[in-house]
Design an enzyme around this catalytic site. Sequence first.
Site, PDB file in Angstrom:
ATOM      1  N   LEU A 101       7.109   0.277   1.454  1.00 45.82           N
ATOM      2  CA  LEU A 101       6.894  -1.143   0.699  1.00 45.82           C
ATOM      3  C   LEU A 101       6.682  -1.005  -0.624  1.00 45.82           C
ATOM      4  CD1 LEU A 101       5.689  -3.675   3.375  1.00 45.82           C
ATOM      5  CD2 LEU A 101       8.023  -2.860   2.650  1.00 45.82           C
ATOM      6  N   CYS A 102       6.506   0.348  -1.427  1.00 51.66           N
ATOM      7  CA  CYS A 102       6.087   0.649  -2.736  1.00 51.66           C
ATOM      8  C   CYS A 102       7.381   0.234  -3.591  1.00 51.66           C
ATOM      9  CB  CYS A 102       5.554   1.959  -2.797  1.00 51.66           C
ATOM     10  SG  CYS A 102       3.858   1.916  -2.362  1.00 51.66           S
ATOM     11  N   HIS A 103       7.323  -0.147  -4.810  1.00 52.20           N
ATOM     12  CA  HIS A 103       8.449  -0.507  -5.691  1.00 52.20           C
ATOM     13  C   HIS A 103       8.523   0.857  -6.465  1.00 52.20           C
ATOM     14  CE1 HIS A 103       6.950  -4.616  -5.038  1.00 52.20           C
ATOM     15  NE2 HIS A 103       8.194  -4.691  -5.401  1.00 52.20           N
ATOM     16  N   MET A 151      -0.954   3.095  -5.487  1.00 52.44           N
ATOM     17  CA  MET A 151      -0.356   3.956  -4.370  1.00 52.44           C
ATOM     18  C   MET A 151      -0.118   5.274  -5.030  1.00 52.44           C
ATOM     19  SD  MET A 151      -1.129   2.239  -1.767  1.00 52.44           S
ATOM     20  CE  MET A 151      -0.580   3.434  -0.502  1.00 52.44           C
ATOM     21  N   GLU A 152       0.550   5.106  -6.189  1.00 54.00           N
ATOM     22  CA  GLU A 152       0.985   6.468  -6.871  1.00 54.00           C
ATOM     23  C   GLU A 152      -0.284   7.313  -7.041  1.00 54.00           C
ATOM     24  OE1 GLU A 152       4.225   3.713  -7.338  1.00 54.00           O
ATOM     25  OE2 GLU A 152       2.336   3.405  -7.413  1.00 54.00           O
ATOM     26  N   ASP A 160      -2.986  24.088   1.962  1.00 55.56           N
ATOM     27  CA  ASP A 160      -1.788  25.013   2.023  1.00 55.56           C
ATOM     28  C   ASP A 160      -2.208  26.516   1.573  1.00 55.56           C
ATOM     29  OD1 ASP A 160       0.670  25.958   3.294  1.00 55.56           O
ATOM     30  OD2 ASP A 160       1.422  25.797   1.435  1.00 55.56           O
TER      31      ASP A 160
END
Length: 162
Positions: free
Chosen positions: A78-80, A114-115, A129
Amino acid sequence: MSTGPEFTHLDATGAARMVDVSAKDVSVRTATATGFVRLSAATVAALRLGEVPKGDALAVARIAGIMAAKRTPDLVPLCHPIALHGVEVTLEVRDAGVAVTAQVRTADRTGVEMEALTSVTVAALALIDMVKAIDPAAVVTDVRVEEKTGGKTGLWRRDADG
């Protein structure tokens, strides 16, 4: 009288939806997120000496974090999709592991929390990793937003108690 919180990402039937932000004002917005990768003393020493078998683990993690911020709408439903104007990822080797910080900037109608969180998380995963052969017990911890600016709410900063 309110009957409870309004869930902006749900429509009248309760289905998930992307919020329409077209009526919001464009403003400069930033978000800073942090996280930590707990590592063994031997892994910290290898990072400090540049002796990680796979190569420059910190550089790989930094680039992964930048790339992740740009791909957030592909990962979080739901992120733009917004134009990012700056992404800065820093990794600081400490005695117990590596502190990861991401600051993301835009001039748009919605924030970049969110980014920033995605950037920190993916940078931490890329670091793991790179070192997993020498430290299979590495752990990502404490990923969180520290500060955001812009938009209707202006400045928000995490208080000292977390």
